[in-house]
Scaffold this motif. Structure first.
Motif, PDB file in Angstrom:
ATOM      1  N   UNK A  75       8.626   3.733  -9.197  1.00 49.05           N
ATOM      2  CA  UNK A  75       9.189   4.987  -9.709  1.00 49.05           C
ATOM      3  C   UNK A  75      10.679   5.105  -9.376  1.00 49.05           C
ATOM      4  N   UNK A  76      11.266   4.036  -8.844  1.00 50.99           N
ATOM      5  CA  UNK A  76      12.685   3.969  -8.462  1.00 50.99           C
ATOM      6  C   UNK A  76      13.043   4.927  -7.328  1.00 50.99           C
ATOM      7  N   UNK A  77      12.080   5.229  -6.477  1.00 46.71           N
ATOM      8  CA  UNK A  77      12.317   6.047  -5.283  1.00 46.71           C
ATOM      9  C   UNK A  77      12.567   5.109  -4.103  1.00 46.71           C
ATOM     10  N   UNK A 126      14.888   4.985  -1.647  1.00 45.05           N
ATOM     11  CA  UNK A 126      15.100   5.651  -0.358  1.00 45.05           C
ATOM     12  C   UNK A 126      13.746   5.959   0.291  1.00 45.05           C
ATOM     13  N   UNK A 127      12.852   6.564  -0.464  1.00 45.69           N
ATOM     14  CA  UNK A 127      11.559   6.987   0.080  1.00 45.69           C
ATOM     15  C   UNK A 127      10.624   5.805   0.342  1.00 45.69           C
ATOM     16  N   UNK A 128      10.737   4.747  -0.445  1.00 43.96           N
ATOM     17  CA  UNK A 128       9.928   3.557  -0.193  1.00 43.96           C
ATOM     18  C   UNK A 128      10.280   2.950   1.162  1.00 43.96           C
ATOM     19  N   UNK A 129      11.566   2.852   1.446  1.00 40.37           N
ATOM     20  CA  UNK A 129      12.011   2.317   2.734  1.00 40.37           C
ATOM     21  C   UNK A 129      11.598   3.248   3.870  1.00 40.37           C
ATOM     22  N   UNK A 130      11.770   4.533   3.681  1.00 45.25           N
ATOM     23  CA  UNK A 130      11.411   5.505   4.719  1.00 45.25           C
ATOM     24  C   UNK A 130       9.920   5.427   5.032  1.00 45.25           C
ATOM     25  N   UNK A 131       9.087   5.339   4.015  1.00 44.75           N
ATOM     26  CA  UNK A 131       7.639   5.246   4.226  1.00 44.75           C
ATOM     27  C   UNK A 131       7.280   3.997   5.025  1.00 44.75           C
ATOM     28  N   UNK A 132       7.859   2.868   4.655  1.00 41.48           N
ATOM     29  CA  UNK A 132       7.562   1.627   5.366  1.00 41.48           C
ATOM     30  C   UNK A 132       7.965   1.733   6.838  1.00 41.48           C
ATOM     31  N   UNK A 133       9.107   2.338   7.102  1.00 44.34           N
ATOM     32  CA  UNK A 133       9.556   2.524   8.488  1.00 44.34           C
ATOM     33  C   UNK A 133       8.594   3.408   9.265  1.00 44.34           C
ATOM     34  N   UNK A 134       8.156   4.492   8.652  1.00 45.03           N
ATOM     35  CA  UNK A 134       7.227   5.407   9.336  1.00 45.03           C
ATOM     36  C   UNK A 134       5.905   4.725   9.635  1.00 45.03           C
ATOM     37  N   UNK A 135       5.394   3.951   8.691  1.00 40.60           N
ATOM     38  CA  UNK A 135       4.121   3.255   8.898  1.00 40.60           C
ATOM     39  C   UNK A 135       4.266   2.211  10.000  1.00 40.60           C
ATOM     40  N   UNK A 158      22.607   9.530   1.443  1.00 38.81           N
ATOM     41  CA  UNK A 158      22.332   8.231   2.063  1.00 38.81           C
ATOM     42  C   UNK A 158      21.535   7.381   1.066  1.00 38.81           C
ATOM     43  N   UNK A 159      22.173   6.975  -0.023  1.00 40.37           N
ATOM     44  CA  UNK A 159      21.435   6.273  -1.080  1.00 40.37           C
ATOM     45  C   UNK A 159      20.985   4.875  -0.642  1.00 40.37           C
ATOM     46  N   UNK A 160      19.837   4.479  -1.139  1.00 45.58           N
ATOM     47  CA  UNK A 160      19.319   3.121  -0.954  1.00 45.58           C
ATOM     48  C   UNK A 160      19.156   2.545  -2.361  1.00 45.58           C
ATOM     49  N   UNK A 170       0.818  -1.219   0.000  1.00 45.62           N
ATOM     50  CA  UNK A 170       0.000   0.000   0.000  1.00 45.62           C
ATOM     51  C   UNK A 170       0.851   1.269   0.000  1.00 45.62           C
ATOM     52  N   UNK A 171       1.875   1.305   0.821  1.00 46.58           N
ATOM     53  CA  UNK A 171       2.647   2.535   1.001  1.00 46.58           C
ATOM     54  C   UNK A 171       3.898   2.641   0.138  1.00 46.58           C
ATOM     55  N   UNK A 172       4.358   1.510  -0.416  1.00 47.40           N
ATOM     56  CA  UNK A 172       5.672   1.528  -1.067  1.00 47.40           C
ATOM     57  C   UNK A 172       5.690   1.124  -2.535  1.00 47.40           C
ATOM     58  N   UNK A 173       4.669   0.459  -3.002  1.00 44.04           N
ATOM     59  CA  UNK A 173       4.686  -0.051  -4.380  1.00 44.04           C
ATOM     60  C   UNK A 173       4.932   1.057  -5.399  1.00 44.04           C
ATOM     61  N   UNK A 174       4.160   2.111  -5.321  1.00 47.75           N
ATOM     62  CA  UNK A 174       4.295   3.204  -6.286  1.00 47.75           C
ATOM     63  C   UNK A 174       5.688   3.829  -6.213  1.00 47.75           C
ATOM     64  N   UNK A 175       6.183   4.049  -5.011  1.00 43.87           N
ATOM     65  CA  UNK A 175       7.520   4.630  -4.852  1.00 43.87           C
ATOM     66  C   UNK A 175       8.586   3.708  -5.436  1.00 43.87           C
TER      67      UNK A 175
END
Length: 135
Positions: free
Chosen positions: A23-25, A27-36, A106-108, A15-20
């Protein structure tokens, strides 16, 4: 897309990370999952704490309010405390750098993103099975 969907991620990760991810984002996919994950642990534990302090408090075998085992045997306690330390480590090693460091510094990469989302899926499943217990 098959790299992402072929992993059987937890529904919250999808739900929170697929789109990110698509889109090759990474870093932000991991960050979103952590926040959720952090937010859902707060909600289930009825806690206002955050990050590492939250995880160390709520998942502990002795005083924690979220239990994935009965915490009776040494194995139960080891498993319970393992979830505590895995969750606290996630906050310190992954969420905090992504929260405080620019993505360029801080690349992922794609592989790390896939692996970390798998790790987060495991923790989400543990949270799903956890029972709130207040002594």
């Amino acid at each position: 897309m098959t790299e992402f969907m072929g992993r059987s991620y937890h529904s919250e990760v999808i739900k929170h990370c697929k789109k990110l991810f698509l889109q090759a984002h990474y870093f932000h996919a991991v960050f979103e999952a952590c926040k959720v994950y952090n937010k859902q642990v707060q909600a289930k534990a009825h806690s206002q704490k955050d990050g590492q302090a939250l995880m160390l408090e709520v998942w502990g075998a002795d005083n924690g309010v979220l239990k994935v085992t009965p915490c009776q045997t040494d194995t139960d306690k080891n498993t319970q405390n393992g979830i505590k330390f895995l969750s606290a480590g996630l906050m310190q090693a992954i969420r905090n750098p992504t929260a405080h460091e620019p993505a360029l510094d801080w690349p992922v990469n794609k592989q790390d993103c896939l692996d970390l989302l798998g790790f987060l899926s495991y923790l989400f499943r543990q949270l799903d099975s956890a029972v709130y217990f207040k002594a």
